[in-house]
Motif scaffolding. Structure first.
Motif, PDB file in Angstrom:
ATOM      1  N   SER A  11       0.854  -1.191   0.000  1.00  0.00           N
ATOM      2  CA  SER A  11       0.000   0.000   0.000  1.00  0.00           C
ATOM      3  C   SER A  11       0.886   1.236   0.000  1.00  0.00           C
ATOM      4  CB  SER A  11      -0.956   0.000   1.203  1.00  0.00           C
ATOM      5  OG  SER A  11      -0.241  -0.071   2.416  1.00  0.00           O
ATOM      6  N   VAL A  28       1.425   6.049   5.468  1.00  0.00           N
ATOM      7  CA  VAL A  28       0.901   4.769   4.982  1.00  0.00           C
ATOM      8  C   VAL A  28       1.793   3.669   5.532  1.00  0.00           C
ATOM      9  CG1 VAL A  28       0.320   3.352   2.980  1.00  0.00           C
ATOM     10  CG2 VAL A  28      -0.032   5.834   2.892  1.00  0.00           C
ATOM     11  N   ARG A  61       0.774  12.593   5.722  1.00  0.00           N
ATOM     12  CA  ARG A  61       0.017  11.367   5.481  1.00  0.00           C
ATOM     13  C   ARG A  61       0.979  10.208   5.708  1.00  0.00           C
ATOM     14  NH1 ARG A  61      -4.369  10.250   1.913  1.00  0.00           N
ATOM     15  NH2 ARG A  61      -4.205  12.422   1.184  1.00  0.00           N
ATOM     16  N   TYR A  95       0.727   5.805  -1.232  1.00  0.00           N
ATOM     17  CA  TYR A  95      -0.047   6.951  -1.718  1.00  0.00           C
ATOM     18  C   TYR A  95       0.567   7.466  -3.010  1.00  0.00           C
ATOM     19  CZ  TYR A  95      -1.934  11.742  -1.813  1.00  0.00           C
ATOM     20  OH  TYR A  95      -2.536  12.919  -2.187  1.00  0.00           O
ATOM     21  N   THR A 138      -4.731   6.310  -2.462  1.00  0.00           N
ATOM     22  CA  THR A 138      -3.860   5.345  -1.794  1.00  0.00           C
ATOM     23  C   THR A 138      -4.157   3.955  -2.321  1.00  0.00           C
ATOM     24  OG1 THR A 138      -3.741   6.677   0.224  1.00  0.00           O
ATOM     25  CG2 THR A 138      -3.165   4.345   0.423  1.00  0.00           C
TER      26      THR A 138
END
Length: 412
Positions: A92, A263, A261, A94, A101
């Motif tokens: 995963s 992830v 952000r 972004y 994402t």
């Protein structure tokens, strides 16, 4: 009896016409055994795999690309490109350009070919008028370059291994013009059990491996019934290591004051800053936390310079030391509860640097194209792609990371 001699002599004198046999075109079946660590065969001695290996080629291990996660490494094997070059930089991540994402559970994104760079083997085959088929392989259900295999299935983990194997037999029974010459397959058994109980739990691993070995044995036996030149290559995407419940690091607390952000993939967290000017301050803050982690400035990492997919990697990488794993605060509570209920002392995880042998995968090959009884040293998984191209007579795309000379010596 003498009256038959002239007839016999006439028959013997008649020239014998030798009709040329139809040349068999090589077929490659690429099988991925997700999470199958390099040492499992030696530890558990599965009957059918051991026989398969003895008559073919075995690597000491196969080194995954970083991060040693499922999607990046399957797609590396499929394209001959490292993750930072093919775009699936993690399970995963972004994408600032798309403002989305990517995640392996997001079907609509997994099937969207615009996320995938490079030229997967099945796309290369179809472009060269060669039929390809896939019973699950990362990227095969996406329209990469607008192309999918002639035969494919969207991933469904509920489909039994024998159903997948039976479909391969059906493909091989098709008329020549419709028969695939490249087939990819995927089995998740060892990844499933490894995650649940850790790679050191022989009591849980062995029965699962023996069942998988029995199913692979059915495939091997079935392939013998076809008058075809079938070459089987068995790989895995990564290994596995034990992580005890008390070694999960609280990522929520670590990043709660960071304007970014984040992830998380456990062995690697990608930090995408709201303002890149904050980078130095954020790095210092992370390093002062006193946790067993490495904080990497992506701009200062040589491998990530001038890359098409650098934005997907992020601005900062948080990488825990081997044996530790990043998790959200809510997940840590669940992890400890699950460990207590299952009575397990560790779970299995991966994603760490390929420098750790525990992350290493497998490579076994058997068939008319391969030498027999050969053992080779560890190599990087990017080199599988040009090997398969060579066997099938496909042109190798320019600028891939894999090199044919690495594995060409294993061919007859």
């Amino acid at each position: 009896m003498k009256r038959f001699y002239p007839l016999l002599l006439a028959v013997l004198a008649f020239p014998v016409i030798a009709f040329p046999q139809e040349k068999k075109e090589p077929i490659v079946i690429l099988i991925s055994l997700d999470g199958f660590r390099y040492d499992y065969v030696k530890r558990f001695q599965p009957e059918n795999l051991s026989r398969f290996i003895a008559a073919g080629v075995e690597a000491e291990s196969m080194m995954p690309s970083f991060p040693s996660k499922t999607f990046p490494n399957h797609y590396t094997i499929a394209t001959g490109l490292k993750p930072e070059h093919h775009g699936l930089v993690d399970n995963s991540f972004y994408d600032p350009k798309k403002n989305l994402t990517y995640g392996i559970s997001k079907k609509e994104l997994v099937q969207d070919g615009s996320w995938y760079g490079g030229t997967p083997l099945w796309v290369l085959a179809e472009k060269n008028n060669m039929v390809a088929a896939s019973y699950f392989f990362v990227g095969s259900e996406a329209d990469v370059q607008g192309i999918r295999p002639s035969y494919y299935y969207p991933y469904d983990g509920r489909v039994s291994n024998m159903t997948r194997i039976t479909e391969v037999f059906k493909w091989l029974e098709l008329p020549k013009a419709e028969r695939p010459r490249l087939i990819t397959m995927y089995f998740s058994d060892m990844d499933d059990v490894g995650h649940a109980y850790g790679p050191s739990n022989d009591e849980m691993l062995e029965p699962r491996l023996k069942k998988l070995d029995h199913e692979l044995g059915a495939l091997f036996e079935g392939l013998k019934s076809y008058n075809l030149d079938v070459n089987v290559i068995i790989v895995s995407d990564h290994g596995m290591t034990d992580i005890s419940p008390d070694k999960f690091l609280n990522l929520t607390m670590l990043t709660k004051d960071i304007p970014a952000r984040v992830v998380n993939n456990g062995a690697l967290a990608h930090v995408y800053l709201e303002d890149k000017k904050d980078k130095g301050k954020v790095i210092k803050s992370l390093e002062k936390a006193g946790l067993p982690i490495h904080v990497t400035d992506v701009d200062h990492k040589e491998n990530y310079q001038d890359l098409m997919y650098k934005d997907r990697i992020g601005d900062i990488l948080i990488i825990p030391d081997m044996g530790y794993y990043l998790a959200e605060e809510s997940a840590i509570t669940q992890i400890k509860s699950r460990a207590k209920n299952m009575g397990t002392s560790a779970f299995g995880e991966h994603g760490f640097s390929p420098a750790y042998k525990e992350m290493h995968a497998i490579f076994y090959a058997n068939g008319p194209a391969f030498k027999s009884g050969l053992k080779i040293e560890t190599f990087q998984n990017v080199h599988v792609y040009p090997l398969i191209c060579k066997i099938l007579g496909l042109p190798v795309p320019e600028n891939i990371d894999g090199k044919l000379e690495v594995l060409e010596p294993i061919l007859k």
